[in-house]
Design an enzyme around this catalytic site. Structure first.
Site, PDB file in Angstrom:
ATOM      1  N   LYS A  22      -4.383 -39.429  -4.489  1.00 35.98           N
ATOM      2  CA  LYS A  22      -4.020 -37.803  -4.691  1.00 35.98           C
ATOM      3  C   LYS A  22      -2.990 -37.180  -3.794  1.00 35.98           C
ATOM      4  CE  LYS A  22      -8.730 -36.935  -6.012  1.00 35.98           C
ATOM      5  NZ  LYS A  22      -9.297 -35.547  -6.501  1.00 35.98           N
ATOM      6  N   ARG A  27       3.804 -35.994  -3.268  1.00 36.05           N
ATOM      7  CA  ARG A  27       5.212 -36.545  -3.148  1.00 36.05           C
ATOM      8  C   ARG A  27       5.997 -36.848  -4.488  1.00 36.05           C
ATOM      9  NH1 ARG A  27       9.059 -40.057   0.357  1.00 36.05           N
ATOM     10  NH2 ARG A  27      10.725 -39.413  -1.035  1.00 36.05           N
ATOM     11  N   ARG A  77      -3.463 -39.822   6.867  1.00 39.80           N
ATOM     12  CA  ARG A  77      -2.280 -39.079   7.602  1.00 39.80           C
ATOM     13  C   ARG A  77      -1.317 -38.781   6.955  1.00 39.80           C
ATOM     14  NH1 ARG A  77      -1.771 -42.946  12.826  1.00 39.80           N
ATOM     15  NH2 ARG A  77      -3.557 -41.851  13.174  1.00 39.80           N
ATOM     16  N   GLU A 139     -10.958 -36.562   7.792  1.00 36.35           N
ATOM     17  CA  GLU A 139     -10.055 -35.969   8.593  1.00 36.35           C
ATOM     18  C   GLU A 139      -8.319 -36.168   8.114  1.00 36.35           C
ATOM     19  OE1 GLU A 139     -10.039 -35.132  13.121  1.00 36.35           O
ATOM     20  OE2 GLU A 139      -8.568 -36.824  12.688  1.00 36.35           O
ATOM     21  N   ILE A 153       3.037 -45.036  19.323  1.00 37.63           N
ATOM     22  CA  ILE A 153       3.127 -45.855  20.552  1.00 37.63           C
ATOM     23  C   ILE A 153       2.300 -45.592  21.566  1.00 37.63           C
ATOM     24  CG2 ILE A 153       4.904 -46.180  22.630  1.00 37.63           C
ATOM     25  CD1 ILE A 153       7.115 -46.221  20.104  1.00 37.63           C
TER      26      ILE A 153
END
Lengths: 209, 209, 209, 209
Positions: A22, A27, A77, A139, A153
């Protein structure tokens, strides 16, 4: 009490798979309409069982409250190129009707002590199971490539060294986070100046004709 | 009038991608719970532009009515092992809350003249676009592997030979469809007999203990 | 002796992932060149640990000989529409330089006692690991949709009922396999007749002009 | 002369699909063996036709020399966390037997005037087509997340503003590239110090026991 983790995690896995498709769709749609996409790329994962137990232990969450107290069992993310893309992504998430936003946490305006920056959106997402609809929490973290560079990192150092940084190294990671953020700001300034320069050229050309 | 087909088809493509993930989730969930999955596999496609225009031409659909008159621009196909799995799939579709069923067409009880058998469910599915929610239609075809075997080959012959079968070949395709259906029925009978035999063994064992 | 199965199976999983992409490429290429694709679809899987151990037990294979004695730990399956597509697929496999064919087993000319039909090709495939190249074995099964219809259902009945069919049901499964094969033959005949009829039309038209 | 671009690009697309699976396999394997993966993630793309023609025009490449003169029609990108991971990735690429390295270009030791840093490896990769084996060229770019952060944004600005930066902005992009590189160096220093500190603790503990 032993839990069937595969069964417990199944709707979260399903949610992550669906939400990846989704959010990536945003994009593709921008590319198609020749607009700047506020989304560079999207990743997703279900939290490993060991990490869920670890978090529950540290936050003193009893085992029967995992679903309501651990909000990032399903995690997405979204990476952006520019800081101001993040606002636009949040706007697009708010207008969707396929999930409900429960909470927003702005770690960009208010960065964490470690130097961590990201915008977190906690949602309630309805998954269709063979036993009916089930609402789960997920989340969504939204951040720039530079914020992600630092966070990836820092996470990897944290994981390998088990969070045991001497104070002096912590300070250096913090100042690195600041350096990354200044790069983001400079990138935005450059972008805006070029846009202004172009608008000026377009205007001038318009007059000459 | 020239249409931007990429933009027109984008929400259909998005819907197909999402529905493939969603319907395949049914199979994963059954596997996980060690239940027989009524779904063997799922495929999906957006109808090619040439086929949309072809269908619109034959059905005399004006170009501004494509969205409401051509129901299978977004197409999903669910393959089942046994004929009675189809009923169970339809039941699972009916209980979902992420789309609305507009119409069901039972070409199993009432096969087409060509010999074609399948169960068609037409749904209205909400796609989230960058301009807000958009409801589109999609068609879900549910069929056994044997029905699919016949349909795939009939479609491929039809396509290559442009539907120009001599009458005698048409008849042979029809009787092949019947042969495929009898195989399905025989498979079901075998399955049921084995289940009965097993139930009998279990019952007898129970008495002896 | 306990084996790290994840590590043992990793190169097989890698091989299956690569071979799926490679074999599906054949189909895309045919579609692109507007030729009939001899491949309808491709599936692949790594054999579950329980099935490997089960097979090793029945074939009396010692645990340190699994790699050379169990040929189908990596398994690919190619589905074709027509029986004569199978020959063409085998031809395409033979001309490839990215693996070596070790063995071919023609269960179409020589079907198994159960009624099973398929063409098996055992290959040696070089996988690149972080410790260097490793050659593994993989089995590619090639079959028509009708053969696959039968095999899928036979496998599922076998699995559920643990291979304990009464003799009379076995006979019925066998005759179903024959029915499926006759359907394949009939489909091929129909295809050839249509091709002949078309060639005749083209020839006749050619003369008239 | 009009070229069938879909057919021309098909083996490049196939190569990109195969190489993505192959290079991602390195990461999975490291994760499985609990080693630090030198690869964070892998992306791939076939160069769009417009970009191929644009590059051919600027480099004065005749249309029949595209295959040998444009090296990045098939492009892969490997992202690393640390600068010294890049060397390890190059080492892993050199030991593979499924392609041949034609050329390496070290834009890390010798950055481009723009500030661009990356390690480029040009390979010759054998693709299996339905007409036999075909060797094509592909370019693999290896870079850190910070180098990628800069390159992504520079590319996007370049693309949008058509490379027409005023001199003063160019300078700022260059100094941003340096800032990104210093962040990489600092990250590496932090990593090494933590490793040393840990090694010291382990040694001391050993003595006390």
């Amino acid at each position: 009490m032993s839990r069937n983790w595969d069964e417990f995690l199944a709707p979260y896995k399903q949610a992550v798979d669906e939400l990846k498709i989704k959010l990536r769709g945003i994009r593709s749609q921008c590319d198609l309409e020749n607009e700047h996409s506020p989304i560079e790329f999207v990743t997703g994962r279900v939290k490993p069982v060991a990490s869920i137990l670890d978090k529950a232990f540290h936050k003193k969450v009893p085992e029967d409250k995992l679903e309501t107290e651990i909000q990032d069992i399903a995690g997405l993310r979204i990476m952006c190129q520019f800081v101001d893309d993040i606002k636009q992504v949040v706007h697009l998430l708010r207008q969707r009707t396929d999930f409900t936003i429960l909470e927003e946490r702005d770690y960009i305006t208010n960065k964490k002590a470690s130097g961590y920056r990201s915008y977190h959106v906690v949602i309630e997402y309805p998954v269709q199971t063979i036993h009916g609809e089930k609402k789960i929490m997920a989340e969504i973290q939204i951040r720039t490539l530079a914020m992600n560079f630092w966070a990836t990192i820092e996470h990897s150092l944290n994981y390998k060294y088990n969070g045991q940084f001497p104070e002096v190294l912590k300070k250096r990671l913090e100042s690195l986070a600041e350096a990354a953020f200044h790069m983001d700001e400079e990138m935005t300034r450059i972008k805006l100046e070029i846009q202004e320069a172009q608008a000026y050229v377009v205007k001038k050309r318009g007059k000459n004709t």
